[in-house]
Design a protein around this motif. Structure first.
Motif, PDB file in Angstrom:
ATOM      1  N   ASN A  76       1.086  -1.525  -0.034  1.00 31.31           N
ATOM      2  CA  ASN A  76       0.012  -0.353   0.315  1.00 31.31           C
ATOM      3  C   ASN A  76       0.705   1.514   0.481  1.00 31.31           C
ATOM      4  OD1 ASN A  76       0.643   0.144   2.645  1.00 31.31           O
ATOM      5  ND2 ASN A  76      -0.637  -1.057   3.820  1.00 31.31           N
ATOM      6  N   ASP A  77       0.844   3.028   0.893  1.00 30.84           N
ATOM      7  CA  ASP A  77       0.657   3.892  -0.044  1.00 30.84           C
ATOM      8  C   ASP A  77       1.205   4.029   2.003  1.00 30.84           C
ATOM      9  OD1 ASP A  77       1.628   3.991  -2.144  1.00 30.84           O
ATOM     10  OD2 ASP A  77      -0.138   5.675  -2.847  1.00 30.84           O
ATOM     11  N   ALA A  78       1.653   3.144   2.528  1.00 30.16           N
ATOM     12  CA  ALA A  78       1.562   3.613   3.865  1.00 30.16           C
ATOM     13  C   ALA A  78       2.819   4.212   4.489  1.00 30.16           C
ATOM     14  CB  ALA A  78       1.303   2.260   4.836  1.00 30.16           C
ATOM     15  N   ASN A  79       3.970   4.092   3.510  1.00 30.33           N
ATOM     16  CA  ASN A  79       4.906   4.843   4.013  1.00 30.33           C
ATOM     17  C   ASN A  79       5.714   5.395   2.978  1.00 30.33           C
ATOM     18  OD1 ASN A  79       6.005   2.808   5.732  1.00 30.33           O
ATOM     19  ND2 ASN A  79       6.455   1.020   3.792  1.00 30.33           N
ATOM     20  N   CYS A  80       4.305   6.412   2.570  1.00 30.44           N
ATOM     21  CA  CYS A  80       4.740   7.569   1.483  1.00 30.44           C
ATOM     22  C   CYS A  80       4.381   8.471   2.764  1.00 30.44           C
ATOM     23  CB  CYS A  80       3.825   7.414   0.493  1.00 30.44           C
ATOM     24  SG  CYS A  80       4.073   5.593  -0.829  1.00 30.44           S
ATOM     25  N   SER A  81       5.265  10.017   2.033  1.00 29.02           N
ATOM     26  CA  SER A  81       4.988  10.804   2.931  1.00 29.02           C
ATOM     27  C   SER A  81       5.107  12.495   1.228  1.00 29.02           C
ATOM     28  CB  SER A  81       6.306  11.196   3.612  1.00 29.02           C
ATOM     29  OG  SER A  81       6.935  11.304   3.116  1.00 29.02           O
ATOM     30  N   GLY A  82       4.729  12.659   1.821  1.00 30.46           N
ATOM     31  CA  GLY A  82       4.736  14.973   0.947  1.00 30.46           C
ATOM     32  C   GLY A  82       3.333  14.886   1.101  1.00 30.46           C
ATOM     33  N   GLU A  83       3.681  16.263   0.705  1.00 27.63           N
ATOM     34  CA  GLU A  83       2.595  17.489   0.751  1.00 27.63           C
ATOM     35  C   GLU A  83       1.584  16.445  -0.939  1.00 27.63           C
ATOM     36  OE1 GLU A  83       2.322  21.654  -1.598  1.00 27.63           O
ATOM     37  OE2 GLU A  83       4.313  21.230  -0.363  1.00 27.63           O
ATOM     38  N   ASP A  84       1.784  15.623  -1.579  1.00 26.29           N
ATOM     39  CA  ASP A  84       1.208  14.973  -2.379  1.00 26.29           C
ATOM     40  C   ASP A  84       1.074  13.680  -2.390  1.00 26.29           C
ATOM     41  OD1 ASP A  84       4.292  14.995  -2.718  1.00 26.29           O
ATOM     42  OD2 ASP A  84       3.899  16.077  -5.672  1.00 26.29           O
ATOM     43  N   ALA A  85       1.729  13.177  -1.213  1.00 22.88           N
ATOM     44  CA  ALA A  85       1.710  11.508  -1.062  1.00 22.88           C
ATOM     45  C   ALA A  85      -0.466  11.326  -1.427  1.00 22.88           C
ATOM     46  CB  ALA A  85       1.671  11.379  -0.165  1.00 22.88           C
TER      47      ALA A  85
END
Length: 377
Positions: free
Chosen positions: A237-246
């Motif tokens: 999944n995208d659980a470890n994705c960060s940033g304002e456009d995550a």
């Protein structure tokens, strides 16, 4: 009698002159707001972006002496433009989104001067089911939005919206896409190799199209530096994705479906083994993410370039040499900022229109009288 008629005429002319001057000021204000929100804002925002710098290596033979710099390729990566088609797209929505992407792309070309542009799939929204006539119209609009000078290369990867998912794609759709965009899988420039992967065909079920796609990859897998895809490699999944456009918080922990949201684990492992890439760039999810795969291979998911999919679209800028690379992100204007500007401007214009009618000035003068009365007490 004559004097009263002349006075009335003078008052009428003064009123017309005042209203004409007001109309002129309002027209100038409207044009200024339109010019800012639909043209200048792209220059103001993209002007802040700059190409990332690579570290200058030292010459191994002569300590302290700078090594001759390697030629740097300036590459621009964007994804999921989703040009609307004849079925799902309202004409006003289509006109708005294409104008936004055209202004953003043309401004980026003029300010940043990239040498090559990669579009990582889902160029069209309805390519998987569009008729030949609708496809021709979509292609014509694409080249209008993404027109570029001859010295700039444009390369595109097929996405599921362009040729369909595995169960939808066929040879006709693939050939139709490749007729518009260069079909070569390997693109080399300045000593840097890029692989253009049709990830929709990497189902791993042994179908004719899948077998041909895997054979092409095997043929070029012995001398590859970098790879590029549409579907991301496997991740839960995208659980470890960060940033304002995550991805939004309510979507981050939603499990990805293999062969639909991401490639399967088996195919992902196979690609990493065959190609041994330095860098992977992918699209499809519409959100940003960075994933570190085994052996230290970085995968960057590029957010959507369309305001229809995001409030804050962006693209990736890459400075690449045969031995190194550096990436930077360039954000485009946020749509809510543009809408806020329009709302504030509309409110100010309404006030300017109402003041001469005394609908605004009367309460203002009443408030002044109350304040004066309060001060004298």
């Amino acid at each position: 009698m004559a004097s009263s008629w002349l006075e009335a005429r003078r008052q009428c002319l003064r009123l017309l002159k005042t209203r004409g001057f007001l109309l002129l000021k309002l027209s100038a204000a409207v044009l200024a707001v339109l010019l800012f929100c639909e043209f200048l804002i792209y220059y103001l925002v993209i002007f802040r972006c700059s190409w990332p710098e690579l570290k200058t290596p030292e010459d191994a033979g002569t300590p302290g002496a700078p090594k001759a710099p390697e030629p740097v390729l300036r590459a621009m990566f964007l994804a999921d433009t989703h040009l609307l088609g004849a079925i799902r797209g309202h004409w006003l929505d289509k006109l708005r989104r294409e104008w936004q992407m055209e202004r953003a792309f043309q401004t980026a070309l003029w300010l940043l001067q990239p040498e090559v542009v990669f579009i990582l799939g889902d160029i069209f929204d309805e390519g998987k089911w569009s008729s030949p006539e609708a496809w021709a119209d979509d292609v014509g609009r694409f080249w209008k939005v993404f027109r570029h000078p001859p010295h700039v290369q444009l390369r595109a990867v097929a996405g599921n919206h362009d040729i369909g998912f595995h169960y939808q794609m066929d040879t006709y759709r693939i050939k139709r896409f490749e007729k518009v965009f260069n079909p070569e899988r390997l693109f080399s420039w300045k000593g840097i190799n890029f692989v253009m992967i049709n990830s929709v065909a990497l189902e791993g079920d042994g179908c004719d199209i899948c077998s041909r796609a895997e054979a092409e990859l095997l043929e070029i897998s012995h001398w590859l530096n970098c790879s590029r895809e549409h579907f991301p490699l496997y991740r839960k999944n995208d659980a470890n994705c960060s940033g304002e456009d995550a991805a939004p918080l309510n979507e981050k922990y939603t499990p990805f479906k293999e062969r639909y949201d991401v490639l399967s684990w088996e195919v992902s492992r196979k690609l990493l083994w065959w190609l041994r890439p330095r860098l992977i760039l992918s699209g499809h999810t519409h959100s940003a993410c960075e994933v570190q795969h085994r052996a230290g291979t970085l995968e960057v998911s590029v957010p959507s370039f369309s305001w229809r999919n995001r409030n804050n679209p962006s693209f990736i800028m890459g400075s690449i040499t045969p031995m190194d690379y550096a990436l930077a992100k360039c954000y485009l204007p946020c749509e809510d900022m543009v809408l806020t500007t329009y709302c504030v401007a509309a409110g100010c214009l309404m006030l300017i229109m109402l003041i001469p009618t005394r609908l605004v000035s009367a309460p203002f003068h009443f408030g002044q009288r109350v304040l004066r009365k309060f001060k004298t007490m």
